[in-house]
Design a protein around this motif. Structure first.
Motif, PDB file in Angstrom:
ATOM      1  N   GLY A  44      59.052  30.335  15.098  1.00 16.79           N
ATOM      2  CA  GLY A  44      58.731  28.829  14.716  1.00 16.79           C
ATOM      3  C   GLY A  44      58.267  29.128  13.346  1.00 16.79           C
ATOM      4  N   LEU A  45      57.591  27.834  13.134  1.00 15.59           N
ATOM      5  CA  LEU A  45      57.102  27.406  11.798  1.00 15.59           C
ATOM      6  C   LEU A  45      55.472  27.680  11.806  1.00 15.59           C
ATOM      7  CD1 LEU A  45      58.714  24.102  10.649  1.00 15.59           C
ATOM      8  CD2 LEU A  45      59.447  26.425  10.020  1.00 15.59           C
ATOM      9  N   ALA A  46      54.823  28.244  11.073  1.00 17.40           N
ATOM     10  CA  ALA A  46      53.334  28.285  10.879  1.00 17.40           C
ATOM     11  C   ALA A  46      52.622  27.976   9.867  1.00 17.40           C
ATOM     12  CB  ALA A  46      53.212  30.058  11.103  1.00 17.40           C
ATOM     13  N   GLY A  47      53.091  27.976   8.835  1.00 16.87           N
ATOM     14  CA  GLY A  47      52.394  27.657   7.380  1.00 16.87           C
ATOM     15  C   GLY A  47      52.799  26.783   6.646  1.00 16.87           C
ATOM     16  N   LYS A  48      54.238  26.389   6.682  1.00 20.41           N
ATOM     17  CA  LYS A  48      54.950  25.445   5.945  1.00 20.41           C
ATOM     18  C   LYS A  48      56.127  24.851   6.545  1.00 20.41           C
ATOM     19  CE  LYS A  48      56.854  26.153   1.987  1.00 20.41           C
ATOM     20  NZ  LYS A  48      58.353  25.903   2.262  1.00 20.41           N
ATOM     21  N   PHE A  49      56.938  24.077   6.093  1.00 15.56           N
ATOM     22  CA  PHE A  49      58.212  23.385   6.557  1.00 15.56           C
ATOM     23  C   PHE A  49      59.061  24.119   5.686  1.00 15.56           C
ATOM     24  CE2 PHE A  49      55.763  20.968   9.526  1.00 15.56           C
ATOM     25  CZ  PHE A  49      56.623  20.397  10.312  1.00 15.56           C
ATOM     26  N   PRO A  50      60.399  24.161   6.030  1.00 20.10           N
ATOM     27  CA  PRO A  50      61.468  24.740   5.311  1.00 20.10           C
ATOM     28  C   PRO A  50      61.672  23.929   3.789  1.00 20.10           C
ATOM     29  CG  PRO A  50      62.525  23.829   6.893  1.00 20.10           C
ATOM     30  CD  PRO A  50      60.931  23.771   7.373  1.00 20.10           C
ATOM     31  N   PHE A  51      62.312  24.483   2.807  1.00 17.92           N
ATOM     32  CA  PHE A  51      62.779  23.930   1.641  1.00 17.92           C
ATOM     33  C   PHE A  51      64.021  22.853   2.294  1.00 17.92           C
ATOM     34  CE2 PHE A  51      61.054  27.730  -0.082  1.00 17.92           C
ATOM     35  CZ  PHE A  51      60.307  27.181  -1.304  1.00 17.92           C
TER      36      PHE A  51
ATOM     37  N   GLU B 293      50.033   9.434  -2.048  1.00 15.62           N
ATOM     38  CA  GLU B 293      49.526   9.725  -3.379  1.00 15.62           C
ATOM     39  C   GLU B 293      50.699   9.907  -4.382  1.00 15.62           C
ATOM     40  OE1 GLU B 293      46.663  10.889  -4.748  1.00 15.62           O
ATOM     41  OE2 GLU B 293      45.542   9.977  -3.050  1.00 15.62           O
ATOM     42  N   GLY B 294      51.876   8.858  -4.149  1.00 19.48           N
ATOM     43  CA  GLY B 294      52.846   8.521  -4.754  1.00 19.48           C
ATOM     44  C   GLY B 294      53.953   9.431  -4.532  1.00 19.48           C
ATOM     45  N   VAL B 295      53.901  10.298  -3.614  1.00 16.78           N
ATOM     46  CA  VAL B 295      54.778  11.488  -3.172  1.00 16.78           C
ATOM     47  C   VAL B 295      55.353  10.953  -1.844  1.00 16.78           C
ATOM     48  CG1 VAL B 295      55.175  13.763  -2.543  1.00 16.78           C
ATOM     49  CG2 VAL B 295      53.411  13.208  -4.270  1.00 16.78           C
ATOM     50  N   LYS B 296      56.892  11.222  -1.948  1.00 15.98           N
ATOM     51  CA  LYS B 296      57.549  10.853  -0.530  1.00 15.98           C
ATOM     52  C   LYS B 296      57.307  11.781   0.401  1.00 15.98           C
ATOM     53  CE  LYS B 296      62.235  10.522   1.085  1.00 15.98           C
ATOM     54  NZ  LYS B 296      63.613  10.346   0.807  1.00 15.98           N
ATOM     55  N   THR B 297      57.049  11.724   1.585  1.00 14.80           N
ATOM     56  CA  THR B 297      56.714  12.604   2.616  1.00 14.80           C
ATOM     57  C   THR B 297      57.587  12.528   3.852  1.00 14.80           C
ATOM     58  OG1 THR B 297      54.695  11.717   3.683  1.00 14.80           O
ATOM     59  CG2 THR B 297      54.590  13.336   1.690  1.00 14.80           C
TER      60      THR B 297
ATOM     61  N   GLY C  23      58.797  21.471   1.431  1.00 14.97           N
ATOM     62  CA  GLY C  23      58.228  21.734   2.553  1.00 14.97           C
ATOM     63  C   GLY C  23      56.911  22.019   2.820  1.00 14.97           C
ATOM     64  N   SER C  24      56.101  21.524   1.669  1.00 17.66           N
ATOM     65  CA  SER C  24      54.711  21.693   1.504  1.00 17.66           C
ATOM     66  C   SER C  24      54.020  20.654   2.101  1.00 17.66           C
ATOM     67  CB  SER C  24      54.294  21.826   0.101  1.00 17.66           C
ATOM     68  OG  SER C  24      54.557  20.745  -0.599  1.00 17.66           O
ATOM     69  N   TYR C  25      52.678  20.966   2.751  1.00 11.92           N
ATOM     70  CA  TYR C  25      51.894  19.931   3.318  1.00 11.92           C
ATOM     71  C   TYR C  25      51.328  19.112   2.160  1.00 11.92           C
ATOM     72  CZ  TYR C  25      52.065  22.527   7.565  1.00 11.92           C
ATOM     73  OH  TYR C  25      52.440  23.206   8.872  1.00 11.92           O
TER      74      TYR C  25
ATOM     75  N   ASN D 254      47.490  18.968  -3.401  1.00 11.67           N
ATOM     76  CA  ASN D 254      48.844  19.163  -2.991  1.00 11.67           C
ATOM     77  C   ASN D 254      49.804  18.327  -3.537  1.00 11.67           C
ATOM     78  OD1 ASN D 254      47.558  20.888  -1.029  1.00 11.67           O
ATOM     79  ND2 ASN D 254      47.528  19.511   0.628  1.00 11.67           N
ATOM     80  N   ALA D 255      49.502  17.057  -3.803  1.00  9.75           N
ATOM     81  CA  ALA D 255      50.636  15.997  -4.333  1.00  9.75           C
ATOM     82  C   ALA D 255      50.705  16.506  -5.695  1.00  9.75           C
ATOM     83  CB  ALA D 255      50.023  14.776  -4.431  1.00  9.75           C
ATOM     84  N   GLU D 256      49.925  17.057  -6.670  1.00 10.93           N
ATOM     85  CA  GLU D 256      50.278  17.354  -7.781  1.00 10.93           C
ATOM     86  C   GLU D 256      51.136  18.727  -7.869  1.00 10.93           C
ATOM     87  OE1 GLU D 256      46.655  17.940  -9.781  1.00 10.93           O
ATOM     88  OE2 GLU D 256      45.911  15.760  -9.997  1.00 10.93           O
ATOM     89  N   ASP D 257      50.828  19.517  -6.887  1.00 12.82           N
ATOM     90  CA  ASP D 257      51.456  20.856  -6.927  1.00 12.82           C
ATOM     91  C   ASP D 257      53.117  20.498  -6.352  1.00 12.82           C
ATOM     92  OD1 ASP D 257      49.358  22.434  -7.831  1.00 12.82           O
ATOM     93  OD2 ASP D 257      48.962  22.800  -5.756  1.00 12.82           O
ATOM     94  N   ALA D 258      53.236  19.478  -5.552  1.00 13.24           N
ATOM     95  CA  ALA D 258      54.513  19.420  -4.858  1.00 13.24           C
ATOM     96  C   ALA D 258      55.196  18.773  -6.039  1.00 13.24           C
ATOM     97  CB  ALA D 258      54.450  18.364  -3.838  1.00 13.24           C
ATOM     98  N   GLU D 259      54.749  17.902  -6.713  1.00 16.54           N
ATOM     99  CA  GLU D 259      55.604  17.109  -7.842  1.00 16.54           C
ATOM    100  C   GLU D 259      56.007  18.146  -9.081  1.00 16.54           C
ATOM    101  OE1 GLU D 259      52.771  14.043  -9.268  1.00 16.54           O
ATOM    102  OE2 GLU D 259      53.812  12.451  -8.068  1.00 16.54           O
TER     103      GLU D 259
END
Length: 320
Positions: free
Chosen positions: A142-149, A178-182, A227-229, A261-266
C-alpha cells in the motif's frame, strides 16, 4: 540570403516540434517521479497522556519525523526512505529527540526504512532486497509516505505499522489549505487484541508481548498533482489488556510545516505544468510559426523559372 535564413527557420521549427513531442509524450511522465534527494522534517504538535507520556492528564508534546532518501540503495524505479520519528514531552528547552534512557521526556522513538515505487508511490513487495533483512517489514504494502502523482478521488490502501497491514484511506472532500487545493482523506485503524509492544526480546508473538486495544485516526490533506501531504491531524490510543492506558494522543501539523508543504507543492506543480503543458503547447505553436515563416522565406527567395538564363539568352538575341 533570404533562402538561407528560411532554412534556418525551418530547422529551428523542426527542433521545436520535436521538443514539444518529447515533452508531451515523455517529459511529464519522467518529471512525475519521486526524487532521490528527499530530506524533509515534519512536525506535529498536540497533547498526550498515559504511561508513555508519564501523565494521567494531557501534556504538551511534539512529534518530529525526518524522512531522508538513501540514493545509494535506490534505483531508477525504486527509492529507499529512512524515517526517524520521536514524540517528546515539551518541558523547558526540549530537544527534537533523545534516547529514552537518557531523557524522561521521550514518549516514543522509532525508526523505519522502506522501499517505494518512484512512480506509483506504493511500497514494493521485495523490501529485503532494498532495505536489508533486519530493517525490512514483512508483508508491507500500500501507501506509506505519500500518495501517488495525480491522486484520484477514490479510496487507497494505506499501511499501518502497528497493525502490520493496510487499512483504507477514504476520500472525503475537496478542501483548500493555505491556498492549495487538496483532497481530504480519512484513515481509521483499530484492533481489540493487538501487539502493542514486542517486549524485551523484540520478537512478536512471544510470552512477553504487551497486548491490548489499538485505535488510530488520521485526516490527511493531499495535494493531488504531486500526491504530497499539505496538512494532517492524527489521534492514537493504546490500552493494555490489563486496562492500563499506554498512550492517548492527539496531534496535528504545526503552522510552519503546513506553510512549507504548501510552498513546496506549488513549486512542484509549476514544474510539472511547465514540462507537461507549457513546453509541449509552446513548442508546438513556436515550431509551426517557424516552419511557416521559414517556408515563406525559402519560397519567396527563389528566382522565377529560367530567370537568369532567359535574361542571358535575350541579350544574345539583341546583340545579334
Amino acid at each position: 540570403m533570404r533562402r538561407v535564413i528560411g532554412y534556418v527557420f525551418l530547422l529551428v521549427g523542426a527542433f521545436a516540434l520535436a521538443a514539444a513531442a518529447v515533452a508531451g509524450f515523455w517529459g511529464r511522465d519522467a518529471a512525475a517521479t519521486v526524487p532521490l534527494n528527499v530530506d524533509t522534517k515534519t512536525v506535529l504538535e498536540g497533547t498526550a497522556s498515559g504511561a508513555l507520556a508519564k501523565s494521567d492528564t494531557p501534556v504538551a508534546v511534539k512529534y518530529t519525523r525526518t524522512t531522508q532518501a538513501a540514493p545509494d540503495d535506490s534505483t531508477d524505479e525504486v527509492v529507499v526512505f529512512v524515517e526517524t520519528a520521536c514524540i517528546m514531552i515539551q518541558e523547558g528547552e526540549t530537544p527534537t529527540c533523545a534516547r529514552a534512557e537518557d531523557d524522561e521526556r521521550v514518549v516514543t522513538a522509532s525508526e523505519r526504512a522502506y522501499a517505494m515505487d518512484r512512480k506509483t508511490s506504493e511500497v514494493v513487495k521485495d523490501q529485503v532486497k532494498y532495505v536489508g533483512e533486519e530493517r525490512a517489514v514483512e508483508g508491507m504494502t500500500g501507501l506509506a509516505g505519500k500518495f501517488p502523482f495525480d491522486t484520484q478521488r477514490h479510496d487507497y490502501n494505506y499501511w499501518d505499522d502497528t497493525l502490520g497491514t493496510t487499512v483504507i484511506a477514504t476520500y472525503v472532500d475537496d478542501v483548500e489549505v493555505e491556498g492549495v487545493k487538496t483532497y481530504q482523506f480519512e484513515v481509521s485503524a483499530s484492533s481489540d487484541d493487538e501487539i502493542l509492544s514486542k517486549g524485551e526480546d523484540g520478537e512478536a508473538d512471544t510470552d512477553d508481548d504487551v497486548r491490548g486495544s489499538y485505535e488510530a485516526t488520521q485526516t490527511i490533506y493531499v495535494e493531488p498533482t504531486t500526491g504530497s501531504y499539505i496538512d494532517q491531524t492524527a489521534t492514537q490510543k493504546m490500552v493494555t489488556s490489563s486496562g492500563m492506558v499506554l498512550i492517548d494522543a492527539e496531534m496535528s501539523y504545526d503552522d510552519k510545516t503546513v506553510s512549507t508543504n504548501a510552498e513546496d507543492a506549488e513549486a512542484n506543480i509549476s514544474k510539472l505544468t511547465l514540462i507537461g503543458t507549457w513546453i509541449p503547447v509552446g513548442g508546438l505553436v513556436a515550431g509551426l510559426l517557424f516552419l511557416l515563416v521559414g517556408l515563406w522565406l525559402v519560397l519567396s527567395g527563389r528566382k522565377p523559372n529560367g530567370g537568369s538564363h532567359a535574361a542571358a539568352d535575350d541579350r544574345t538575341l539583341v546583340d545579334a
